[in-house]
Scaffold this active site. Structure first.
Site, PDB file in Angstrom:
ATOM      1  N   SER A  75     -11.293  -1.713   2.640  1.00 34.03           N
ATOM      2  CA  SER A  75      -9.968  -1.413   3.206  1.00 34.03           C
ATOM      3  C   SER A  75     -10.043  -0.170   4.097  1.00 34.03           C
ATOM      4  CB  SER A  75      -9.018  -1.178   2.043  1.00 34.03           C
ATOM      5  OG  SER A  75      -7.945  -0.389   2.436  1.00 34.03           O
TER       6      SER A  75
ATOM      7  N   THR B 231       0.861  -1.189   0.000  1.00 32.81           N
ATOM      8  CA  THR B 231       0.000   0.000   0.000  1.00 32.81           C
ATOM      9  C   THR B 231       0.894   1.235   0.000  1.00 32.81           C
ATOM     10  OG1 THR B 231      -1.831  -1.060   1.139  1.00 32.81           O
ATOM     11  CG2 THR B 231      -1.619   1.298   1.498  1.00 32.81           C
TER      12      THR B 231
ATOM     13  N   VAL C   4      -2.821  -4.163   8.323  1.00 36.09           N
ATOM     14  CA  VAL C   4      -4.093  -4.904   8.248  1.00 36.09           C
ATOM     15  C   VAL C   4      -5.247  -3.912   8.468  1.00 36.09           C
ATOM     16  CG1 VAL C   4      -5.472  -6.748   9.268  1.00 36.09           C
ATOM     17  CG2 VAL C   4      -2.990  -7.021   9.009  1.00 36.09           C
ATOM     18  N   GLY C   5      -6.033  -3.717   7.406  1.00 32.54           N
ATOM     19  CA  GLY C   5      -7.088  -2.708   7.437  1.00 32.54           C
ATOM     20  C   GLY C   5      -8.039  -2.871   8.610  1.00 32.54           C
TER      21      GLY C   5
HETATM   22  N1  ASP Z   1      -4.253  -1.451   4.659  1.00 31.10           N
HETATM   23  C1  ASP Z   1      -4.478  -2.190   3.442  1.00 31.10           C
HETATM   24  C2  ASP Z   1      -5.770  -2.937   3.545  1.00 31.10           C
HETATM   25  O1  ASP Z   1      -6.044  -3.525   4.572  1.00 31.10           O
HETATM   26  C3  ASP Z   1      -3.388  -3.174   3.139  1.00 31.10           C
HETATM   27  C4  ASP Z   1      -1.993  -2.695   3.428  1.00 31.10           C
HETATM   28  O2  ASP Z   1      -1.780  -1.580   3.823  1.00 31.10           O
HETATM   29  O3  ASP Z   1      -1.039  -3.474   3.268  1.00 31.10           O
HETATM   30  O4  ASP Z   1      -6.498  -2.985   2.594  1.00 31.10           O
END
Ligand code: ASP
Length: 280
Positions: A184, A154, A205-206
């Site tokens: 997300s 991301t 982790v969203g």
């Molecule tokens: N935060 C993003 C999501 O959960 C993934 C990431 O940042 O790696 O969609």
């Protein structure tokens, strides 16, 4: 003027040393180019510029090179927050556009500023964004091999411009293999938030980031007088209570740059016109 960008998480065991060096070099180059852009543009314009460059780089899980979801499709999310106007805009689960962050930027002028799925795509089409496949050979290969790379890559940016205004932008292809319809954190105030005191962009982790309200919490703590380091320390200690996995980058209105991650290693680069900060 200050700028910091991130490119998500990196795991030496899953990704080669070559990829690490490529990420270090590309982040430094993008931070420098974006800083030069910041010299003539606002913070809000610059975070879009930087995130677009990151979306266009296949190394990252945003725009071109986004991860593939469980049903074989790519859905991307991106958001922009202008700290000066305190307005947030974004797209959630948009398909087949080259740069989701640019759609978020165009949405900034609307009353309805966060659009999802098909509505976001219809809006993008009406506003001149042509169809574009962001799938890469590498991501299809990972999908076919069921190689869960865990949402790595991301992207995000926080900038402080010469008028003292802050902005934050974040863009993602999600965590990979997620259920259709999963939302997300990246186009929510938990993953991307800014006001006149502080700007924050998150990765990780969203679900953990939303449960912890990470970006909004850090910004509000700084707004209420906490030092940026302390705001991060408290917010990440709360994240630990729920065993959360996240990283965040930030700049406050005094130009202090800060970042922290709950697990090794979030990849980032900052630049102030003279010195770089880069992950090791
Ligand atoms: N935060 C993003 C999501 O959960 C993934 C990431 O940042 O790696 O969609």
């Amino acid at each position: 003027m200050k700028i910091i960008i991130h490119g998500g998480f990196f795991s030496e065991s899953e990704q080669s040393h070559k990829v690490k060096v490529a990420k270090q070099n590309s982040l430094k180059a993008i931070a420098k180019r974006s800083f030069e852009y910041l010299e003539k543009h606002s913070a809000a314009e610059t975070v879009v510029f930087a995130v677009k460059l990151l979306e266009d780089n296949e190394l990252y899980n945003a725009g071109t090179g986004s991860q593939i979801q469980s049903d074989g499709k790519i859905r991307m999310s991106a958001s922009l927050m202008n700290g000066e106007t305190q307005k947030f805009s974004g797209v959630i689960n948009i398909q087949n556009v080259k740069n989701p962050i640019e759609v978020a930027e165009v949405l900034m002028k609307e009353d309805d500023r966060v659009l999802g799925d098909n509505g976001a795509k219809i809006y993008a089409k009406k506003n001149g964004f042509s169809d574009y496949s962001t799938e890469t050979v590498q991501r299809r290969k990972e999908f076919e091999e069921k190689a869960k790379s865990g949402g790595k890559g991301t992207v995000g940016c926080v900038a402080l411009d010469q008028n003292g205004h802050l902005a934050a932008a974040t863009s993602t292809g999600g965590k990979g293999f997620e259920l259709e319809g999963r939302i997300s954190d990246s186009a929510t105030v938990a993953g991307n938030f800014a006001n006149q005191f502080c700007g924050v962009s998150c990765t990780g982790v969203g679900e953990d980031i939303v449960s912890n309200a990470t970006a909004a919490k850090i910004v509000i703590r700084v707004t209420d007088g906490m030092k940026i380091e302390e705001a991060f320390r408290k917010t990440f200690s709360e994240l630990k209570e729920i065993d959360g996995f996240a990283g965040a980058i930030s700049i406050d209105h005094q130009g202090n740059i800060f970042h922290q991650n709950s697990h090794p290693t979030m990849v980032f680069a900052s630049f102030d016109g003279k010195n770089f900060g880069v992950f090791e």
